[in-house]
Design a protein around this motif. Structure first.
Motif, PDB file in Angstrom:
ATOM      1  N   VAL A  82       6.773 -21.233  -7.250  1.00 18.73           N
ATOM      2  CA  VAL A  82       5.600 -20.352  -7.190  1.00 18.73           C
ATOM      3  C   VAL A  82       5.822 -19.149  -8.096  1.00 18.73           C
ATOM      4  CG1 VAL A  82       4.226 -18.837  -5.712  1.00 18.73           C
ATOM      5  CG2 VAL A  82       5.055 -21.033  -4.825  1.00 18.73           C
ATOM      6  N   GLN A  83       4.776 -18.791  -8.860  1.00 19.81           N
ATOM      7  CA  GLN A  83       4.808 -17.554  -9.636  1.00 19.81           C
ATOM      8  C   GLN A  83       3.405 -16.965  -9.637  1.00 19.81           C
ATOM      9  OE1 GLN A  83       6.848 -17.711 -13.382  1.00 19.81           O
ATOM     10  NE2 GLN A  83       6.140 -15.687 -14.028  1.00 19.81           N
ATOM     11  N   VAL A  84       3.141 -16.072  -8.675  1.00 21.15           N
ATOM     12  CA  VAL A  84       1.835 -15.438  -8.540  1.00 21.15           C
ATOM     13  C   VAL A  84       1.688 -14.388  -9.638  1.00 21.15           C
ATOM     14  CG1 VAL A  84       0.372 -14.051  -7.031  1.00 21.15           C
ATOM     15  CG2 VAL A  84       1.836 -15.848  -6.058  1.00 21.15           C
ATOM     16  N   PRO A  85       0.563 -14.371 -10.356  1.00 23.06           N
ATOM     17  CA  PRO A  85       0.383 -13.372 -11.425  1.00 23.06           C
ATOM     18  C   PRO A  85       0.351 -11.958 -10.853  1.00 23.06           C
ATOM     19  CG  PRO A  85      -1.651 -14.584 -11.023  1.00 23.06           C
ATOM     20  CD  PRO A  85      -0.590 -15.277 -10.241  1.00 23.06           C
ATOM     21  N   PRO A  86       0.706 -10.956 -11.657  1.00 24.27           N
ATOM     22  CA  PRO A  86       0.804  -9.573 -11.160  1.00 24.27           C
ATOM     23  C   PRO A  86      -0.452  -9.087 -10.452  1.00 24.27           C
ATOM     24  CG  PRO A  86       1.687  -9.734 -13.394  1.00 24.27           C
ATOM     25  CD  PRO A  86       1.076 -11.058 -13.086  1.00 24.27           C
ATOM     26  N   GLU A  87      -1.624  -9.397 -11.007  1.00 25.19           N
ATOM     27  CA  GLU A  87      -2.866  -8.864 -10.453  1.00 25.19           C
ATOM     28  C   GLU A  87      -3.228  -9.468  -9.105  1.00 25.19           C
ATOM     29  OE1 GLU A  87      -3.937 -12.259 -13.289  1.00 25.19           O
ATOM     30  OE2 GLU A  87      -2.512 -10.589 -13.209  1.00 25.19           O
ATOM     31  N   SER A  88      -2.530 -10.547  -8.714  1.00 21.07           N
ATOM     32  CA  SER A  88      -2.829 -11.205  -7.431  1.00 21.07           C
ATOM     33  C   SER A  88      -1.763 -10.936  -6.373  1.00 21.07           C
ATOM     34  CB  SER A  88      -2.970 -12.715  -7.652  1.00 21.07           C
ATOM     35  OG  SER A  88      -3.987 -13.003  -8.595  1.00 21.07           O
ATOM     36  N   ARG A  89      -0.816 -10.087  -6.647  1.00 24.09           N
ATOM     37  CA  ARG A  89       0.292  -9.863  -5.700  1.00 24.09           C
ATOM     38  C   ARG A  89       0.011  -8.779  -4.663  1.00 24.09           C
ATOM     39  NH1 ARG A  89       6.128 -10.822  -8.731  1.00 24.09           N
ATOM     40  NH2 ARG A  89       5.530 -12.795  -9.733  1.00 24.09           N
ATOM     41  N   GLY A  90      -1.067  -7.998  -4.830  1.00 24.64           N
ATOM     42  CA  GLY A  90      -1.331  -6.911  -3.891  1.00 24.64           C
ATOM     43  C   GLY A  90      -0.318  -5.800  -4.004  1.00 24.64           C
ATOM     44  N   ILE A  91       0.141  -5.544  -5.238  1.00 22.20           N
ATOM     45  CA  ILE A  91       1.188  -4.554  -5.489  1.00 22.20           C
ATOM     46  C   ILE A  91       0.636  -3.474  -6.416  1.00 22.20           C
ATOM     47  CG2 ILE A  91       3.434  -4.171  -6.571  1.00 22.20           C
ATOM     48  CD1 ILE A  91       4.260  -6.940  -5.658  1.00 22.20           C
ATOM     49  N   ARG A 162      -5.973  -0.681  -2.279  1.00 19.42           N
ATOM     50  CA  ARG A 162      -5.259  -0.834  -0.999  1.00 19.42           C
ATOM     51  C   ARG A 162      -4.103  -1.836  -1.120  1.00 19.42           C
ATOM     52  NH1 ARG A 162      -7.506   1.657   3.159  1.00 19.42           N
ATOM     53  NH2 ARG A 162      -6.301   0.411   4.629  1.00 19.42           N
ATOM     54  N   PRO A 163      -3.144  -1.557  -1.977  1.00 18.53           N
ATOM     55  CA  PRO A 163      -2.014  -2.477  -2.134  1.00 18.53           C
ATOM     56  C   PRO A 163      -1.124  -2.479  -0.894  1.00 18.53           C
ATOM     57  CG  PRO A 163      -1.573  -0.433  -3.295  1.00 18.53           C
ATOM     58  CD  PRO A 163      -2.990  -0.345  -2.812  1.00 18.53           C
ATOM     59  N   ARG A 164      -0.557  -3.634  -0.616  1.00 19.59           N
ATOM     60  CA  ARG A 164       0.397  -3.733   0.496  1.00 19.59           C
ATOM     61  C   ARG A 164       1.714  -3.074   0.148  1.00 19.59           C
ATOM     62  NH1 ARG A 164       0.492 -10.105   0.947  1.00 19.59           N
ATOM     63  NH2 ARG A 164       0.444  -9.828  -1.316  1.00 19.59           N
ATOM     64  N   ILE A 165       2.020  -3.094  -1.144  1.00 18.16           N
ATOM     65  CA  ILE A 165       3.317  -2.622  -1.635  1.00 18.16           C
ATOM     66  C   ILE A 165       3.057  -1.687  -2.808  1.00 18.16           C
ATOM     67  CG2 ILE A 165       5.504  -3.333  -2.700  1.00 18.16           C
ATOM     68  CD1 ILE A 165       4.836  -6.168  -1.358  1.00 18.16           C
ATOM     69  N   MET A 166       3.786  -0.577  -2.854  1.00 17.00           N
ATOM     70  CA  MET A 166       3.687   0.354  -3.976  1.00 17.00           C
ATOM     71  C   MET A 166       5.049   0.454  -4.659  1.00 17.00           C
ATOM     72  SD  MET A 166       1.727   2.444  -5.707  1.00 17.00           S
ATOM     73  CE  MET A 166       0.412   3.052  -4.651  1.00 17.00           C
ATOM     74  N   LEU A 167       5.064   0.255  -5.972  1.00 24.79           N
ATOM     75  CA  LEU A 167       6.264   0.383  -6.779  1.00 24.79           C
ATOM     76  C   LEU A 167       6.132   1.643  -7.627  1.00 24.79           C
ATOM     77  CD1 LEU A 167       6.618  -3.330  -7.975  1.00 24.79           C
ATOM     78  CD2 LEU A 167       7.476  -2.280  -5.866  1.00 24.79           C
ATOM     79  N   MET A 168       7.145   2.512  -7.570  1.00 23.34           N
ATOM     80  CA  MET A 168       7.080   3.808  -8.234  1.00 23.34           C
ATOM     81  C   MET A 168       8.318   3.978  -9.104  1.00 23.34           C
ATOM     82  SD  MET A 168       5.837   5.997  -4.891  1.00 23.34           S
ATOM     83  CE  MET A 168       5.044   7.314  -5.801  1.00 23.34           C
TER      84      MET A 168
END
Length: 375
Positions: A82-91, A162-168
């Protein structure tokens, strides 16, 4: 039969297992594993080039791991199949430079990427700007904003979907130091209110200690220690881990009969063979200073060991404390002591130092791969 608590527990918001990335045959991330719950802030902390940002990019999906798995709420977003594209990861992503679009006003920047009816998008933008205190700037453009205001807009934009995960990735490094703490605290409050799982990359220990629920200390592409800030600071795994958070003093000795003899008395070093070289590490604020009494110092104590004499080489006032450097009589080494408030003895003044035994760390020297020993 009702499900067991373990069976009914929700999976982590973000779970990373054995993540590996190689460039040109060189492994820059090796076996990184993380688990981040909803509302938790985990900090990837380490020096430049240790693999922090590469790990973040792999979680985001803008870089592809060579091995490992990434799961969001238990569902794989990357594994062998599986490799979900970035825009579909909820991040969500926040970067150092904020990356605002100069041709869009504040509202347009926050709305960028949102889908659905215009009225719904406008409501989301209004709500997010209100959360970060930027409602009155909705029609301003990025060049009309201060750095702190731009950071707030970048946060609102990252939270709008409303992302589930935030990367900073070091999002506060471009801010004025006087403003940075306030912005960090405001950002943390908004993220926790949203229940967002946060992974923050920084090379600043103070920022990690201030923001993180858990710190993952990285070195050479690997996590060398992971835990709550208190535990990371007070129980470092090696000298490098201790030194990453503050200045340290290092005293060398050699084990004889499970003891290491120093000018500060004996230290227990059980389980190490005779002849093992050890490093005794103590932070400057845990050295105690006493006056010289005609060549004599204070009596030894169980808590502070044997005092050792040194001569002041330099004393500096740092604002809330003083830093005093000593040239030690016993071996000519230089030790630093940190003293609250103002204490500025003249160079050449003889004084005595004692080491808080409960604040010392003892590590055997093993070709650079130090392991903790008993105190």
């Amino acid at each position: 039969m009702p499900p067991s608590p373990a069976a009914s527990a929700a999976p982590p918001r973000l779970e990373v297992r054995d993540l590996v990335r190689r460039f040109g045959g060189r492994e820059v991330v090796g076996g990184v594993s993380l688990s981040v719950e909803a509302g938790q802030v985990t900090c990837l902390l380490g020096p430049s080039g240790c693999g922090k940002s590469t790990t973040l990019r792999m979680i985001a999906g803008v870089d592809t791991p060579d091995a490992g798995t990434i799961r969001a709420d238990g569902a794989p977003v990357f594994d062998e199949t599986v490799q979900v594209p970035p825009e579909s990861r909820g991040i969500g992503l926040m970067f150092q430079d904020f990356a605002l679009f100069p041709h869009l006003d504040v509202a347009g920047n926050v709305a960028f990427g949102l889908k659905g009816p215009r009225a719904d998008r406008d409501r989301i933008v209004e709500a997010q700007l209100a959360k970060v205190g930027m409602s009155r700037f909705a029609r301003k453009y990025p060049h009309e904003l201060s750095g702190g205001e731009q950071q707030r807009v970048a946060l609102a934009r990252a939270l709008a979907p409303r992302p589930r995960i935030m990367l900073m990735d070091e999002p506060f490094s471009g801010l004025d130091e006087r403003l940075r703490d306030d912005i960090r605290d405001e950002t943390l409050a908004v993220l926790q209110a949203e229940g967002t799982a946060v992974v923050l990359v920084t090379h600043e220990p103070a920022e990690a200690m201030r923001m993180a629920d858990e710190i993952a200390l990285m070195r050479g592409g690997r996590i060398v220690q992971q835990g709550a800030p208190y535990n990371i600071y007070n129980a470092p795994v090696d000298r490098e881990a201790a030194a990453f958070f503050s200045d340290v003093n290092v005293i060398r000795g050699q084990v004889r009969g499970a003891l290491t003899e120093t000018a500060f008395g004996q230290f227990l070093t059980p389980g190490l063979p005779d002849g093992t070289e050890v490093e005794i590490v103590i932070r400057p604020q845990h050295l105690k200073i006493d006056f010289d009494r005609a060549g004599r110092g204070p009596l030894p104590t169980a808590a502070e060991g044997t005092p050792a004499r040194g001569v002041v080489t330099r004393a500096r006032f740092m604002g809330s404390e003083s830093l005093v450097e000593f040239r030690m009589d016993f071996d000519g080494s230089v030790l630093k002591a940190q003293v609250p408030s103002v204490f500025l003895p003249r160079p050449g003044t003889p004084l005595w130092l004692m080491m808080r035994r409960d604040r010392c760390f003892v590590f055997p020297v093993r070709g650079g791969a130090d392991q903790p020993a008993a105190r």
